[in-house]
Structures are given as C-alpha cells and as structure tokens.
Design an enzyme around this catalytic site. Structure first.
Site, PDB file in Angstrom:
ATOM      1  N   HIS A 137       1.490   6.996  -1.741  1.00 25.69           N
ATOM      2  CA  HIS A 137       1.584   7.911  -0.605  1.00 25.69           C
ATOM      3  C   HIS A 137       1.081   7.293   0.707  1.00 25.69           C
ATOM      4  O   HIS A 137       1.815   7.177   1.685  1.00 25.69           O
ATOM      5  CB  HIS A 137       0.729   9.164  -0.859  1.00 25.69           C
ATOM      6  CG  HIS A 137       1.005   9.895  -2.122  1.00 25.69           C
ATOM      7  ND1 HIS A 137       2.066  10.753  -2.262  1.00 25.69           N
ATOM      8  CD2 HIS A 137       0.350   9.920  -3.311  1.00 25.69           C
ATOM      9  CE1 HIS A 137       2.049  11.286  -3.465  1.00 25.69           C
ATOM     10  NE2 HIS A 137       1.016  10.796  -4.134  1.00 25.69           N
TER      11      HIS A 137
HETATM   12  C1  BDR Z   1      -2.428  12.617  -1.129  1.00 22.01           C
HETATM   13  O1  BDR Z   1      -3.510  13.185  -1.884  1.00 22.01           O
HETATM   14  C2  BDR Z   1      -4.344  12.175  -2.361  1.00 22.01           C
HETATM   15  O2  BDR Z   1      -4.558  12.367  -3.710  1.00 22.01           O
HETATM   16  C3  BDR Z   1      -3.693  10.863  -2.037  1.00 22.01           C
HETATM   17  O3  BDR Z   1      -4.671   9.901  -1.683  1.00 22.01           O
HETATM   18  C4  BDR Z   1      -2.788  11.180  -0.887  1.00 22.01           C
HETATM   19  O4  BDR Z   1      -3.445  11.066   0.349  1.00 22.01           O
HETATM   20  C5  BDR Z   1      -1.144  12.839  -1.890  1.00 22.01           C
HETATM   21  O5  BDR Z   1      -0.925  14.197  -2.073  1.00 22.01           O
END
Ligand code: BDR
Ligand code: CA
Length: 313
Positions: A243
């Site tokens: 992400h």
């Molecule tokens: C986001 O939530 C976190 O778990 C990850 O680091 C990312 O920023 C994804 O939904």
C-alpha cells in the site's frame, strides 16, 4: 529539478517501511525533512521504534524522527497486529534502534516546517491515520494554504474496505481527522485500496527484492513474506498489497498512476459505514472536487522502480 521537500507521517508497518526506504533511496527526487510517527498499525511506542529501525537499516541515522499523537481524535485506538504482527514490523530479525527520537512533538515539527519553507514547497505524505496532520491543521490553520500537496494512502471505493466492509484501515482509525484533512482545502492525492490492491508482491517480485542480496533487499523480502500470509488468506491473491510505497513512488514518477479529480467525503457518523471514503467517481453529487482519487497503477513499472531504487541503499 530540485528534490521535493516532504514529511512522511507514518505508523510502520512493513509497507510503511518500504515507503520510507524508497524515499531514502531517492535523494534526487525527495528531500526528506523528517518522519513523524502516529499510533495506527501498532501503538506509538512501537511506531517510533520501527521508524528508527528502518532508518538504521538504510544507514540513514541523521533522519529526524518525531513522536506524535498516541490516539485518534475522538475514538479509541484500533490497531492491526493481526496484519503486521506483534511489533508491527514482524518478519526480519532487525536490531533494536540506537538513534534517538527528536525532542518535541511531531505536530509542532509539521507546523514549524510548513512555516519555515516557502508556501507550496512542502509535501505531506501520510501513511497512517491522519491524526497528526489534522491536529496540526487545527492548531495552526495558517499552515494549510502553505501545503504544496498531501499525498496519502487511505480509503477505497470500488474495492470496499479492509477493516470493515466499508472502510479502509487508515481512515477508519481516525475518521474525524480524515474529515478535517479532506475538508481543509489543501490539494490531496489519494492512493486508495483500488490502487494498492493492484500493487501485489507476487513471488517473482519478492524474489527480485531478495536477489538484490543487500541487507535492505533481504529485509524487504522478509517483511513482505510475513504480511503476505494475511492477504493471501483473506483475498486469495497472489501476494501482499504494497500500500504505502504507492505514495513515495508517486512523488518519483506520478505517471505510474491514473485517477480522477473528484469530491471525496468521509463518513463520521454511522457505525455501519464509519470511515468510508465516499468518492464521487461518477461525478453525480455536484459537490466540489477536493482530491485526486487514484484508480489504476502500472504495477510492473512500480515494482521495477522499487527494485531499481532499493539496491542503492
Ligand atoms: C493501510 O493500513 C496499514 O495497515 C498499512 O500500513 C496501510 O497504511 C492499508 O489499509
Ligand atoms: Ca501505514
């Protein structure tokens, strides 16, 4: 061209770690003013620990790292150890950090930096809940028009949510903060799940990280090995979505992403859809556009960029 001055606001997190490493590996494009930590994936004491571990892994011990808000504005903290492990950075066996945190609060650092540099020259890069950014905007509204851009990971529309059926984790944890930021008037670029779920670390992509043969390449491969188990089970996908590095990749090569400038509002009332990013993708609401909401990524180009850069550390 001058490198972009940025502040990374983060809750590391393996994918946050890769986003930070990509920034550190790209000094021609990115001038990292500092890292501000927030509670999110794990509590604040661990996100500040993990940010320091990541900088030390990269040999970048001069980076300024600040502790920020330890809880969302109006709700109890929700964490994600079920994805990231007990430490938030499970996977590689990395030493405890020795570099110190900076004195002072992350929120004050954000305010100071935006006041110090010329308007329109500092980009904020939130990779976690938006608590620090919203708190800075509330405390010092004069900084809002000085922000060059906010490039954030959060939300989802066609892809739905990942922590509830409607909400993505970063927005869900602090919807009130997200609402403040999305209404602030600062230019916003959003990397939602619609994009990040296309940035999958397949086996061959992870092998490419490992085959770099460097401590950074091997650690990144071990991080994604760890958190892919969760997404593979959940989505039946080929690998874990990376992400947060979408944010730092965008700063280096925005052409990897396509999206639409639309209105995005945050649900802050309904328990059922709390934290939903209501994205007017089809422009049916008549509401003013306030964000560029990305929808697609050149995933091969993104992973080529990551491997090409990470080897430099
Ligand atoms: C986001 O939530 C976190 O778990 C990850 O680091 C990312 O920023 C994804 O939904
Ligand atoms: Ca994150």
């Amino acid at each position: 061209m001058q490198p972009k001055k940025i502040i990374i606001d983060t809750d590391p997190g393996q994918d946050d770690a890769v986003a930070i490493l990509l920034a550190l590996a790209s000094p021609a494009e990115i001038d990292l003013l500092g890292i501000t930590c927030v509670a999110g994936n794990v509590p604040l004491d661990l996100t500040t620990r993990n940010a320091r571990i990541v900088c030390e892994l990269a040999g970048e011990t001069d980076v300024k790292i600040y502790a920020g808000c330890d809880r969302p504005l109006g709700r109890d903290l929700v964490t994600a150890e079920h994805v990231h492990g007990k430490t938030g950075l499970d996977g590689p066996d990395l030493p405890e950090p020795t570099m110190s945190l900076q004195d002072g609060h992350a929120v004050d650092f954000i305010i100071e930096q935006l006041r110090e540099y010329a308007p329109g020259t500092v980009t904020l890069c939130p990779l976690g809940p938006l608590t620090n950014i919203a708190t800075a905007f509330e405390k010092a509204p004069d900084i809002v028009p000085r922000v060059a851009k906010i490039v954030l990971m959060g939300g989802g529309y066609f892809e739905g949510g990942n922590i509830t059926p409607a909400a993505e984790f970063n927005i869900y944890v602090d919807p009130q903060a997200a609402d403040i930021v999305f209404r602030s008037g600062a230019p916003i670029v959003v990397m939602p799940l619609d994009v990040t779920h296309k940035a999958l670390v397949t086996k061959s992509r992870n092998d490419a990280f490992r085959d770099l043969g460097t401590p950074v390449g091997i650690a990144v491969a071990q991080m994604t090995d760890f958190f892919e188990r969760f997404d593979k089970e959940k989505y039946g996908s080929e690998g874990a979505p990376l992400h947060d590095p979408c944010v730092t990749a965008y700063l280096i090569n925005p052409d990897l992403f396509t999206g639409r400038h639309i209105n995005v509002e945050i649900e802050t009332q309904s328990e059922l859809t709390m934290g939903m990013t209501v994205a007017d993708w089809w422009r049916v609401s008549g509401r003013e556009p306030n964000a560029t909401f990305m929808g697609d990524i050149d995933a091969d180009g993104f992973f080529d960029l990551l491997t090409e850069r990470l080897v430099r550390l």
